[in-house]
Design an enzyme around this catalytic site. Structure first.
Site, PDB file in Angstrom:
ATOM      1  N   ARG A 169       2.039  -0.606  -6.041  1.00 40.44           N
ATOM      2  CA  ARG A 169       2.637   0.575  -6.677  1.00 40.44           C
ATOM      3  C   ARG A 169       4.154   0.619  -6.610  1.00 40.44           C
ATOM      4  NH1 ARG A 169      -1.820   5.195  -5.142  1.00 40.44           N
ATOM      5  NH2 ARG A 169      -3.573   3.873  -5.603  1.00 40.44           N
ATOM      6  N   HIS A 198       0.724  -8.850  -6.987  1.00 39.23           N
ATOM      7  CA  HIS A 198       1.623  -7.776  -6.598  1.00 39.23           C
ATOM      8  C   HIS A 198       2.627  -8.200  -5.531  1.00 39.23           C
ATOM      9  CE1 HIS A 198      -0.905  -5.288  -9.003  1.00 39.23           C
ATOM     10  NE2 HIS A 198      -1.958  -5.497  -8.240  1.00 39.23           N
ATOM     11  N   PRO A 214      -0.095   3.314   4.683  1.00 44.32           N
ATOM     12  CA  PRO A 214       0.409   2.993   6.020  1.00 44.32           C
ATOM     13  C   PRO A 214       1.231   4.138   6.612  1.00 44.32           C
ATOM     14  CG  PRO A 214       1.088   1.375   4.354  1.00 44.32           C
ATOM     15  CD  PRO A 214       0.557   2.549   3.642  1.00 44.32           C
ATOM     16  N   GLU A 215       0.788   4.628   7.765  1.00 42.89           N
ATOM     17  CA  GLU A 215       1.538   5.615   8.528  1.00 42.89           C
ATOM     18  C   GLU A 215       1.939   4.953   9.850  1.00 42.89           C
ATOM     19  OE1 GLU A 215      -0.528   9.383   8.678  1.00 42.89           O
ATOM     20  OE2 GLU A 215      -1.432   9.079   6.718  1.00 42.89           O
TER      21      GLU A 215
END
Length: 280
Positions: A112, A93, A2-3
């Site tokens: 992550r 997650h 995601p940017e």
DNA sequence: AAAGCACCCTGTACGC
DNA sequence: TGCGTACAGGGTGCTT
């Protein structure tokens, strides 16, 4: 990953559903996602709160809280914010769940664990040092020119520096440099006026296109919108992740190099270094 | 100021 | 089939 454009797409989705909604219950499944706040304090403050505004700065998503302060998310590399139904079971997650009144749930999934969630009195504590918003009116060729002045750093690492410009990540930095026809290794202070104008326009163009396409979802599927839907901008990428494939402009094989530990993709023909720069 | 590095973390891709 | 290993990425912090 995601940017700016992915976070902005999320912001629009989430604002439509969550602004004004009261948080009924908070579940912190992985305290490591929280910064400067214990899970207890986090839940105690948030429960009963609601967001009266949802904004974005760079890659940060900011819930402005009705009772003061801000809840801020940074999605890192693999973070997702997903709208679900009340009481929906956490995934493998899932790190955080906010249950809202009105049978809605916001889930923060982050395989992550690079994402971060902050609860702060003043959002400036988190986003205060960020550079200008590239899609804002305050970002212009003149502004970019003054930012680049005197910087001997190479272009690509500079574009990734959030204190320089907010919101660009590896994908859009590479795409903008291609669009502007500038080599990622070029020294920032070596750009002339025309090149600066091109770079400024390229950054805006690449981001606006991605925004229109609801973000980029790569094969690792590390981005999805608030409903888990993929973006469409991956089809528009010219150089990112295309090493060895032909440049869409001239057919030369796209090259991938490592710059300060990050991959950089470019066309060696369309993005040539000038002779005097090669020696530097 | 620039650049290099380690660190955080895990899914994926690869070699054997 | 499965094991070990390298790698990717954004951000921070440390060192040179």
């Amino acid at each position: 990953m995601p940017e700016l454009t992915e976070v902005e797409t999320l912001r629009r989705d989430l604002a439509a559903k969550l602004v004004g909604q009261r948080v009924r219950e908070v579940h912190v499944l992985w305290p490591g996602s929280l910064r400067w706040c214990s899970p207890q304090d986090f839940a105690r403050y948030l429960e009963g709160q609601s967001a009266d505004v949802l904004s974005r700065r760079g890659k940060y998503l900011i819930f402005g809280l009705q009772g003061g302060g801000a809840l801020i998310f940074h999605l890192g590399m693999s973070g997702r914010l997903l709208l679900g139904a009340q009481g929906e079971e956490p995934g493998k997650h899932t790190r955080l769940i906010l249950e809202f009144d009105g049978q809605r749930q916001l889930r923060f999934d982050d395989p992550r664990k690079f994402g971060r969630v902050c609860l702060v009195r003043d959002a400036e504590k988190v986003v205060g040092k960020l550079g200008p918003e590239p899609l804002g009116n305050e970002f212009s060729a003149e502004v970019l020119c003054s930012l680049l002045e005197g910087r001997s750093r190479r272009l690509k690492p500079l574009l990734l520096n959030q204190q320089f410009i907010a919101g660009l990540g590896n994908i859009y930095a590479d795409e903008a440099l291609f669009e502007a026809g500038l080599n990622p290794c070029m020294r920032a202070c070596d750009l002339d006026k025309g090149e600066i104008a091109r770079l400024c326009a390229a950054i805006k163009e690449v981001l606006e296109r991605a925004l229109h396409n609801r973000g980029t979802t790569l094969s690792d599927r590390s981005y999805g919108d608030a409903y888990g839907r993929e973006g469409r901008n991956q089809e528009q990428l010219r150089v990112y992740g295309r090493a060895g494939q032909p440049c869409p402009r001239c057919g030369t094989a796209i090259q991938r190099i490592t710059l300060e530990g990050r991959g950089a993709h470019f066309c060696p023909r369309c993005q040539r270094l000038k002779k005097e720069e090669k020696r530097g």
